[in-house]
Design an enzyme around this catalytic site. Structure first.
Site, PDB file in Angstrom:
ATOM      1  CG  HIS A   1      -2.292   0.588   0.872  1.00 56.65           C
ATOM      2  ND1 HIS A   1      -3.059   1.240   1.800  1.00 56.65           N
ATOM      3  CD2 HIS A   1      -3.001   0.613  -0.265  1.00 56.65           C
ATOM      4  CE1 HIS A   1      -4.183   1.646   1.233  1.00 56.65           C
ATOM      5  NE2 HIS A   1      -4.169   1.263  -0.025  1.00 56.65           N
TER       6      HIS A   1
ATOM      7  CG  HIS B   1      -0.131   1.383   9.973  1.00 58.89           C
ATOM      8  ND1 HIS B   1      -0.772   1.089   8.799  1.00 58.89           N
ATOM      9  CD2 HIS B   1       1.217   1.248   9.692  1.00 58.89           C
ATOM     10  CE1 HIS B   1       0.114   0.799   7.854  1.00 58.89           C
ATOM     11  NE2 HIS B   1       1.334   0.886   8.379  1.00 58.89           N
TER      12      HIS B   1
ATOM     13  CG  MET C   1     -10.042   1.887  16.345  1.00 61.85           C
ATOM     14  SD  MET C   1      -8.779   2.967  15.619  1.00 61.85           S
ATOM     15  CE  MET C   1      -8.626   4.216  16.864  1.00 61.85           C
TER      16      MET C   1
ATOM     17  CG  HIS D   1      -7.098   5.217   3.737  1.00 61.75           C
ATOM     18  ND1 HIS D   1      -6.117   5.737   2.936  1.00 61.75           N
ATOM     19  CD2 HIS D   1      -6.680   3.987   4.113  1.00 61.75           C
ATOM     20  CE1 HIS D   1      -5.150   4.852   2.832  1.00 61.75           C
ATOM     21  NE2 HIS D   1      -5.459   3.780   3.535  1.00 61.75           N
TER      22      HIS D   1
ATOM     23  CG  ASP E   1      -7.278  -2.394   8.979  1.00 62.10           C
ATOM     24  OD1 ASP E   1      -6.729  -3.454   8.637  1.00 62.10           O
ATOM     25  OD2 ASP E   1      -6.701  -1.295   8.985  1.00 62.10           O
TER      26      ASP E   1
ATOM     27  NE  ARG F   1       1.016  -3.644   3.242  1.00 62.88           N
ATOM     28  CZ  ARG F   1       0.266  -2.625   3.613  1.00 62.88           C
ATOM     29  NH1 ARG F   1       0.830  -1.600   4.216  1.00 62.88           N
ATOM     30  NH2 ARG F   1      -1.043  -2.607   3.366  1.00 62.88           N
TER      31      ARG F   1
HETATM   32  N1  COA Z   1     -13.569   8.009  13.362  1.00 65.66           N
HETATM   33  C1  COA Z   1     -14.034   9.223  13.672  1.00 65.66           C
HETATM   34  N2  COA Z   1     -13.603  10.359  13.104  1.00 65.66           N
HETATM   35  C2  COA Z   1     -12.627  10.239  12.199  1.00 65.66           C
HETATM   36  C3  COA Z   1     -12.096   8.987  11.823  1.00 65.66           C
HETATM   37  C4  COA Z   1     -12.603   7.858  12.451  1.00 65.66           C
HETATM   38  N3  COA Z   1     -12.139   6.638  12.154  1.00 65.66           N
HETATM   39  N4  COA Z   1     -11.150   9.165  10.882  1.00 65.66           N
HETATM   40  C5  COA Z   1     -11.074  10.486  10.665  1.00 65.66           C
HETATM   41  N5  COA Z   1     -11.965  11.114  11.455  1.00 65.66           N
HETATM   42  C6  COA Z   1     -12.194  12.544  11.518  1.00 65.66           C
HETATM   43  C7  COA Z   1     -11.217  13.174  12.495  1.00 65.66           C
HETATM   44  O1  COA Z   1     -11.700  13.189  13.811  1.00 65.66           O
HETATM   45  C8  COA Z   1     -11.046  14.548  11.911  1.00 65.66           C
HETATM   46  O2  COA Z   1     -12.178  15.311  12.219  1.00 65.66           O
HETATM   47  P1  COA Z   1     -12.028  16.873  12.592  1.00 65.66           P
HETATM   48  O3  COA Z   1     -11.458  17.506  11.344  1.00 65.66           O
HETATM   49  O4  COA Z   1     -13.407  17.280  12.924  1.00 65.66           O
HETATM   50  O5  COA Z   1     -11.068  16.926  13.742  1.00 65.66           O
HETATM   51  C9  COA Z   1     -11.096  14.300  10.402  1.00 65.66           C
HETATM   52  O6  COA Z   1     -11.890  13.114  10.249  1.00 65.66           O
HETATM   53  C10 COA Z   1      -9.721  14.053   9.788  1.00 65.66           C
HETATM   54  O7  COA Z   1      -9.095  12.988  10.501  1.00 65.66           O
HETATM   55  P2  COA Z   1      -7.549  12.834  10.746  1.00 65.66           P
HETATM   56  O8  COA Z   1      -7.330  11.863  11.854  1.00 65.66           O
HETATM   57  O9  COA Z   1      -6.886  14.168  10.862  1.00 65.66           O
HETATM   58  O10 COA Z   1      -7.116  12.205   9.346  1.00 65.66           O
HETATM   59  P3  COA Z   1      -5.763  11.488   9.066  1.00 65.66           P
HETATM   60  O11 COA Z   1      -5.589  11.514   7.607  1.00 65.66           O
HETATM   61  O12 COA Z   1      -4.673  12.027   9.907  1.00 65.66           O
HETATM   62  O13 COA Z   1      -6.041  10.013   9.611  1.00 65.66           O
HETATM   63  C11 COA Z   1      -6.565   7.778   9.824  1.00 65.66           C
HETATM   64  C12 COA Z   1      -6.271   8.908   8.836  1.00 65.66           C
HETATM   65  C13 COA Z   1      -6.642   6.480   9.052  1.00 65.66           C
HETATM   66  C14 COA Z   1      -5.426   7.663  10.850  1.00 65.66           C
HETATM   67  C15 COA Z   1      -7.893   8.083  10.542  1.00 65.66           C
HETATM   68  O14 COA Z   1      -8.954   8.068   9.602  1.00 65.66           O
HETATM   69  C16 COA Z   1      -8.154   7.102  11.659  1.00 65.66           C
HETATM   70  O15 COA Z   1      -7.664   7.303  12.769  1.00 65.66           O
HETATM   71  N6  COA Z   1      -8.925   6.003  11.403  1.00 65.66           N
HETATM   72  C17 COA Z   1      -9.145   5.001  12.390  1.00 65.66           C
HETATM   73  C18 COA Z   1      -7.972   4.043  12.455  1.00 65.66           C
HETATM   74  C19 COA Z   1      -7.915   3.142  11.258  1.00 65.66           C
HETATM   75  O16 COA Z   1      -8.908   2.576  10.829  1.00 65.66           O
HETATM   76  N7  COA Z   1      -6.698   2.967  10.736  1.00 65.66           N
HETATM   77  C20 COA Z   1      -6.460   2.108   9.595  1.00 65.66           C
HETATM   78  C21 COA Z   1      -6.169   2.930   8.388  1.00 65.66           C
HETATM   79  S1  COA Z   1      -6.084   1.901   6.953  1.00 65.66           S
END
Ligand code: COA
Length: 388
Positions: A196, A231, A266, A270, A321, A346
């Site tokens: 990825h 992640h 969780m 993305h 996930d 991976r």
């Molecule tokens: N649940 C709730 N809100 C979420 C969210 C989630 N899973 N993912 C993003 N958001 C929200 C954030 O709270 C933020 O809102 P705000 O602007 O009001 O503060 C906005 O969306 C942007 O999120 P951010 O965490 O800054 O985006 P990012 O690009 O840094 O994060 C991830 C990407 C994947 C880390 C994030 O979506 C996440 O934490 N997901 C859950 C963990 C997960 O599934 N990881 C596997 C990825 S493949």
């Protein structure tokens, strides 16, 4: 303007390096409009439907697909590489049964590097294949030692990684879902998880490689990066979340309450994709079919309700996930082994990136924007003559 200020003014401010192009790569497209997710030019949907994990690993590592006979030989090669050195098996047996399997894998790869360090003249492919084969063997040696007191069965089956896992985990599984269904589901999940682009763990592997460090250090570091719930650890966390709810109605109110408290859900969202994760539809189909096979009437409906609450409330979609967790659960994989399954897959992508980084290396060393105190006068804690 002072030189240092000029440098910072030029640098773009970007939390978490979002949107920053950090290098060139010919391995994978991820979220590029019109191309979606592809490995070496092949669409993920085609690979998930028509190939196997071993074919994908070969493709990622060598750049082209194997011929049918190369694929047969490669499966045999990986199967023969699953025998672990005694120093490693003894170490695994000393790790407590209560350890997290991700810690076991990180340690296992590290110990392998002490027994079989990379030799000069090795082009890296041999080491990549060895680690790819050793990772599932490390996991299953530790699991089976603590569960059954016996080492894993290294020989039965067709040699594929999915079959090796299913043989050693399920033993003589009968009934539904069938062994074939479970094995193919795991094989497909490994294809989807294999690569990825510049995600956190892959970038970690590339950073380590860029210092001219060794292969095992790069993979061990990547495992550490993958472990966190933002992640790879998200699949494990998603399973605990889905299991919290008894029915879709309680899931709806429970998720709304979590969102009100600004909790992260969780398995959703993305960094690169904005509308959907192309892998999610594939694994959702598997989760749905397996839920029918196992006679589930609770978890799948709960998951679908969470999906609709997240989309309607936040325009957030499930990533691999989320339904990947359910597919593993219905396949009989214990929750704490979900992220290790991700590692099994991976390792192929990480290794392809290690080789690519080595082929055109420059030390990865960005700059930070300094936000600390202004220059401060240093006053010794004791008068200077007391040091002499
Ligand atoms: N649940 C709730 N809100 C979420 C969210 C989630 N899973 N993912 C993003 N958001 C929200 C954030 O709270 C933020 O809102 P705000 O602007 O009001 O503060 C906005 O969306 C942007 O999120 P951010 O965490 O800054 O985006 P990012 O690009 O840094 O994060 C991830 C990407 C994947 C880390 C994030 O979506 C996440 O934490 N997901 C859950 C963990 C997960 O599934 N990881 C596997 C990825 S493949």
């Amino acid at each position: 303007m002072a030189e240092i200020e000029k440098r910072f003014a030029k640098a773009k401010k970007s939390g978490g390096l979002a949107g920053i192009v950090a290098g060139d790569s010919a391995i994978c497209t991820c979220g590029i409009e019109g191309r979606g997710l592809s490995y070496r030019g092949y669409a993920i949907e085609d690979l998930a439907k028509h190939s196997t994990f071993e074919e994908v690993a070969w493709l990622l590592l060598r750049g082209e697909r194997p011929s049918p006979s190369e694929l047969v030989d490669y499966r045999k090669k990986l199967a023969s590489h699953r025998t672990l050195p005694p120093t490693l098996t003894r170490t695994l047996e000393m790790i407590p049964a209560t350890a997290h399997p991700m810690d076991v894998l990180r340690t296992g790869v590290s110990v392998l590097g002490t027994v079989e360090p990379e030799m000069d003249g090795n082009d890296g492919l041999e080491t990549a294949d060895r680690i790819l084969a050793a990772v599932p063997a490390i996991l299953l040696h530790w699991v089976r030692y603590h569960r059954d007191g016996s080492p894993p069965d290294l020989v039965s089956g067709d040699g594929s990684t999915a079959e090796f896992f299913v043989n050693n985990f399920h033993g003589g599984q009968s009934g539904r879902p069938t062994r074939e269904e479970v094995t193919r589901c795991i094989d497909v999940s490994l294809i989807l998880y294999a690569e990825h682009e510049f995600n956190a763990s892959t970038f970690t592997a590339r950073i380590i490689t860029s210092t001219l460090s060794d292969f095992h250090s790069a993979i061990a570091g990547a495992i550490g990066a993958l472990r966190g719930p933002l992640h790879g650890g998200a699949n494990e966390a998603a399973m605990y979340l889905i299991s919290e709810f008894e029915d879709p109605e309680s899931a709806e109110s429970g998720i709304r309450a979590k969102l009100d408290k600004k909790a992260k859900i969780m398995g959703f969202g993305h960094r690169i994709y904005t509308e959907s994760d192309p892998r999610s539809g594939v694994i959702k189909e598997w989760a749905k079919n397996l839920s029918v096979s196992v006679g589930d009437s609770r978890l799948y409906p709960v998951a679908e309700r969470i999906e609709s609450v997240m989309w309607n409330g936040k325009r957030l979609f499930p990533n691999l996930d989320f339904y990947g967790a359910l597919a593993y659960h219905f396949s009989g994989v214990p929750t704490e082994l979900f992220t290790p399954m991700f590692v099994m897959a991976r390792t192929a992508g990480w290794s392809a990136h290690v080789l690519e980084q080595r082929s055109n290396n420059r030390l990865i060393r960005p700059v930070s924007r300094y936000t600390g105190p202004e220059h401060r006068e240093f006053v010794p804690l004791v008068p200077e003559d007391e040091y002499t």
